[in-house]
Scaffold this motif. Structure first.
Motif, PDB file in Angstrom:
ATOM      1  N   MET A   1      44.035 -48.802  63.891  1.00 37.98           N
ATOM      2  CA  MET A   1      43.749 -47.843  62.833  1.00 37.98           C
ATOM      3  C   MET A   1      44.456 -46.507  63.028  1.00 37.98           C
ATOM      4  O   MET A   1      45.019 -45.939  62.089  1.00 37.98           O
ATOM      5  CB  MET A   1      42.233 -47.623  62.744  1.00 37.98           C
ATOM      6  CG  MET A   1      41.818 -46.717  61.581  1.00 37.98           C
ATOM      7  SD  MET A   1      42.166 -47.471  59.966  1.00 37.98           S
ATOM      8  CE  MET A   1      41.014 -48.845  60.010  1.00 37.98           C
TER       9      MET A   1
ATOM     10  N   ASN B   1      50.190 -48.032  64.671  1.00 41.71           N
ATOM     11  CA  ASN B   1      48.972 -47.568  64.008  1.00 41.71           C
ATOM     12  C   ASN B   1      49.310 -47.154  62.584  1.00 41.71           C
ATOM     13  O   ASN B   1      50.484 -47.023  62.219  1.00 41.71           O
ATOM     14  CB  ASN B   1      48.323 -46.433  64.797  1.00 41.71           C
ATOM     15  CG  ASN B   1      49.196 -45.196  64.845  1.00 41.71           C
ATOM     16  OD1 ASN B   1      49.327 -44.475  63.854  1.00 41.71           O
ATOM     17  ND2 ASN B   1      49.821 -44.937  66.001  1.00 41.71           N
ATOM     18  N   ARG B   2      48.284 -46.927  61.780  1.00 38.18           N
ATOM     19  CA  ARG B   2      48.501 -46.765  60.339  1.00 38.18           C
ATOM     20  C   ARG B   2      48.785 -45.327  59.921  1.00 38.18           C
ATOM     21  O   ARG B   2      48.744 -44.993  58.738  1.00 38.18           O
ATOM     22  CB  ARG B   2      47.285 -47.315  59.589  1.00 38.18           C
ATOM     23  CG  ARG B   2      47.161 -48.803  59.810  1.00 38.18           C
ATOM     24  CD  ARG B   2      45.887 -49.387  59.265  1.00 38.18           C
ATOM     25  NE  ARG B   2      45.640 -50.704  59.867  1.00 38.18           N
ATOM     26  CZ  ARG B   2      44.525 -51.396  59.697  1.00 38.18           C
ATOM     27  NH1 ARG B   2      43.552 -50.897  58.945  1.00 38.18           N
ATOM     28  NH2 ARG B   2      44.393 -52.560  60.274  1.00 38.18           N
TER      29      ARG B   2
END
Length: 572
Positions: A280, A550-551
Motif C-alpha cells: 500500500m 508501493n502505490r
C-alpha cells in the motif's frame, strides 16, 4: 607494431573475472614478465580482487591509476617533480579561491565545477560556457599548475599528453594489455590512453558487458566507444551464467541487450519464482522487506548473503528502521568502514612502528607491498621461504639481486631509505601530529589513494591523523592504534546498497524496493541506462529475488516486460 583487438562480451555471472585472471596467469606461465602485462579495471576493489587471484604478481590498476603511473614514469625520467593529486574537497577549495580572486559575484563555484566536469568528460569546449565561468575555470587551472597540483580528471588529461612522447611509446611497446569493464570506459578521457597502448601492444583484450553500462553520467558511452574500435576487431561471447537460477535469468533477460539476452543458466532450478510484491505505501513496503529478510534468515541464509539494493541511498533509511525493529544486523555498502579495519590503517601502523623501531621485523609484511607495487605471494615466498619476512631476507635479496625482479630490489631500497627518513622525522622534534603526517606522506599512501580516486580512504587517513593529538608520544599512539586494529570486527549483517554500488557482487537473496516509475527508472535519468541498472540489480541474485513497489507511484514501466509472479501484501 599494431595488434588486433579482441573484445570478449561477458554478461553477469559468466565467470569473466576468473577468465581474465586465468588469461593473465597463462601469460605468466608462458614466461611473460609481469612487467610486460598491464591490466585495468573500474574500481580499486575489483583491481584488488584480480591481483589477489594472481598472488599479487601483476599490478592491476584502474585507468586513473594507470594514468598516474604513466605520469610518474615520464616526469621522473625528465627529472621533474610529480604533481600531487588533490581530493575533491581540495579541488573545490581551489575553485572557490579562483572565484574569490577574480571577484566573481554571480557564479557559484559548485556550478563552475559541474560545468568543468561536463566539458572535460564529454569533450565539450570551454568557449560554450558563460565568459565569467570560463575565467574562473582558467584561473583554477593556473592555480593547479603554479602549485604543481592535479585533480582527479587531470590525471587522464596529463597522461594523454605524456603518451604523445615517442620515447615513452617505444618503452611501452610489446605489452599484453587486458581491460576489464570496457562498457564503462569513457571514449573521450580514457579510450585515447588505451588506444595508444593498444597500437604498441602484442595483445589487447577487452572484457565488456554493454547491458551493464551504468556510468553514462561519468562519460561512458558504449555506442560511441564501439565506433572507435579498429576494423579488424575480433569478438568472443561468454553467455553461460554460473550465478543465478533459471527463474532469475528468465526474469532479468527482457532488460538485457544483445550481449546478455541469451544467457544460458548453468544452475538447476530450485522452483523458487521471482516475486513482484505490491504493497500500500512506503512504510508497509519497508515492513514487508523486514519480514521477508527475517523469513530468509529462518531458512538458514546468512545475513551477509542477503542484500537490499535501492536506486538511491535515501530509500535505505526506512529499511534500516524496519531491520532495527527486528534486531536484524545490517551494513551499509559503500558507507565508511571503521577507521581501524581499513587496509590503509594497518599499513600506517606498520610504517609508524618502523619509525619507532627501524629494526622491527614484524612490520615488513604490512609495508612491503603497500602501496601496491607487484610484490605478491609468490615473490614473498621467494624472499622469506617458509618463515616470516625479516630484514635478513631483504638484505639477502640485495646480496643476490639477479635472483629477483628489479621491481623487488627497488622496493627493498625504498624501504631502507624510508627507515632513514623516518629516523630524521623522529629526531626532528616536530609535534606528534606533524611528525605522523610527515611519516604518512613519505609512505606515499595518500598519493596512491588520490591517484585511484579513493577519496573516502583519504578522509579516513585524515581522521586517523586527527586522533593522534590526544596522545603524548608516538609510542602511546602506536599502542592505541595496534589495539584498535586487532579489535574484533562488527558482526556482518544484511547488505544495504545502492544499485550502482552492487556492481560486481552477488548474494543468495536480493530485494529491490521501489520498483516503480519515478524511482526505477529515476525521473530525469537516461532510460536505457536505467534499464541497465535494473538489470544489474536483478542479476546480483543467486537463488532468491524479490521486487517490491508501493502505490505512491505507478509500477515501473520495466515491470510489464518481466515474467515474474505478482503478489499483494498483505494478502487479501
Amino acid at each position: 607494431m599494431e595488434m588486433s583487438m579482441k573484445l570478449i562480451t561477458a554478461g553477469p555471472g559468466s565467470g569473466k573475472t576468473q577468465r581474465l585472471a586465468s588469461d593473465i596467469q597463462d601469460r605468466l606461465d608462458e614466461g611473460v614478465s609481469p612487467y610486460m602485462i598491464m591490466a585495468t579495471t573500474f574500481t580499486r576493489e575489483a583491481a584488488r580482487e584480480i591481483a589477489e587471484r594472481l598472488g599479487g604478481e601483476v599490478s592491476i590498476r584502474t585507468v586513473h591509476g594507470l594514468g598516474y603511473w604513466l605520469i610518474r614514469l615520464a616526469r621522473r625520467v625528465r627529472g621533474e617533480v610529480v604533481p600531487r593529486v588533490i581530493s575533491e574537497e581540495k579541488a573545490m577549495a581551489v575553485m572557490e579561491r579562483a572565484a574569490k580572486e577574480l571577484d566573481v559575484k554571480f557564479i557559484e563555484p559548485r556550478r563552475a565545477m559541474d560545468d568543468m566536469a561536463r566539458i572535460r568528460e564529454r569533450g565539450g569546449r570551454l568557449e560554450t560556457l558563460h565568459p565569467q565561468v570560463q575565467h574562473v575555470i582558467e584561473r583554477y587551472f593556473e592555480i593547479l599548475s603554479s602549485e604543481n597540483l592535479m585533480d582527479f580528471t587531470g590525471i587522464l588529461d596529463e597522461a594523454r599528453k605524456e603518451l604523445a612522447d615517442p620515447d615513452l611509446q617505444a618503452f611501452l611497446q610489446g605489452q599484453h594489455l587486458f581491460v576489464d569493464e570496457g562498457q564503462d570506459i569513457s571514449p573521450v578521457t580514457e579510450w585515447p590512453i588505451l588506444e595508444v597502448l593498444m597500437k604498441g601492444s602484442c595483445e589487447f583484450v577487452m572484457f565488456a558487458s554493454p547491458s551493464q553500462q551504468i556510468y553514462g553520467f561519468r562519460g561512458a558511452c558504449w555506442e560511441k566507444l564501439c565506433s572507435l574500435f579498429p576494423e579488424d576487431l575480433t569478438i568472443e561471447t561468454m553467455n553461460q551464467n554460473h550465478r543465478s537460477t533459471p527463474e532469475i535469468i528468465r526474469a532479468a533477460s527482457p532488460l538485457a541487450g544483445p550481449d546478455a539476452d541469451t544467457m544460458v543458466p548453468v544452475k538447476e532450478s530450485l522452483g523458487i519464482p521471482v516475486l513482484a510484491v505490491d504493497v500500500m505505501n512506503p512504510e508497509m513496503e519497508a515492513d514487508f522487506v523486514g519480514r521477508q529478510i527475517a523469513e530468509w534468515l529462518d531458512q538458514g541464509i546468512e545475513a551477509k548473503e542477503i542484500a537490499v539494493l535501492a536506486r538511491v541511498h535515501s530509500m535505505l533509511n526506512i529499511i534500516q528502521m524496519a531491520l532495527r525493529m527486528r534486531n536484524i544486523p545490517f551494513q551499509i555498502v559503500g558507507g565508511r568502514k571503521s577507521l581501524f579495519h581499513r587496509e590503509e590503517a594497518q599499513a600506517v601502523l606498520g610504517y609508524l612502528r618502523l619509525a619507532l623501531d627501524p629494526m622491527d621485523d614484524t612490520v615488513l609484511e604490512s609495508v612491503i607491498d603497500y602501496p601496491p607495487c607487484g610484490i605478491g605471494t609468490r615473490t614473498r615466498n621467494e624472499l622469506r621461504r617458509d618463515g616470516y619476512l625479516t630484514w635478513d631476507h631483504l638484505f639477502g635479496a640485495l646480496a643476490h639481486p639477479n635472483k629477483f625482479r628489479k621491481q623487488v630490489i627497488s622496493r627493498i631500497h625504498r624501504i631502507l631509505d624510508l627507515r632513514e627518513y623516518f629516523e630524521e622525522v623522529v629526531r626532528s622534534g616536530l609535534p606528534l601530529m606533524q611528525a605522523i603526517a610527515r611519516i604518512i606522506e613519505l609512505s606515499e599512501i595518500p598519493t596512491y589513494l588520490n591517484s585511484e580516486g579513493d577519496f573516502q580512504a583519504t578522509i579516513a587517513l585524515n581522521d586517523l591523523l586527527k586522533l593522534s593529538v590526544e596522545f603524548p608520544s608516538l609510542n602511546r599512539f602506536i599502542e592505541y592504534l595496534d589495539a584498535e586494529v586487532r579489535r574484533p570486527r562488527e558482526v556482518e549483517g544484511v547488505q544495504l546498497s545502492t544499485l550502482h554500488a552492487s556492481k560486481g557482487r552477488e548474494f543468495c537473496g536480493v530485494i529491490i524496493p521501489g520498483f516503480q516509475d519515478g524511482v526505477i527508472p529515476l525521473d530525469g535519468s537516461e532510460l536505457q541506462e536505467e534499464q541497465n541498472l535494473a538489470f544489474v540489480g536483478m542479476t546480483r541474485a543467486k537463488y532468491r529475488l524479490v521486487l517490491t513497489l508501493n502505490r505512491s507511484l505507478p509500477p515501473s514501466r520495466f515491470l510489464s516486460k518481466l515474467p515474474v509472479q505478482v503478489a499483494l501484501w498483505p494478502p487479501h
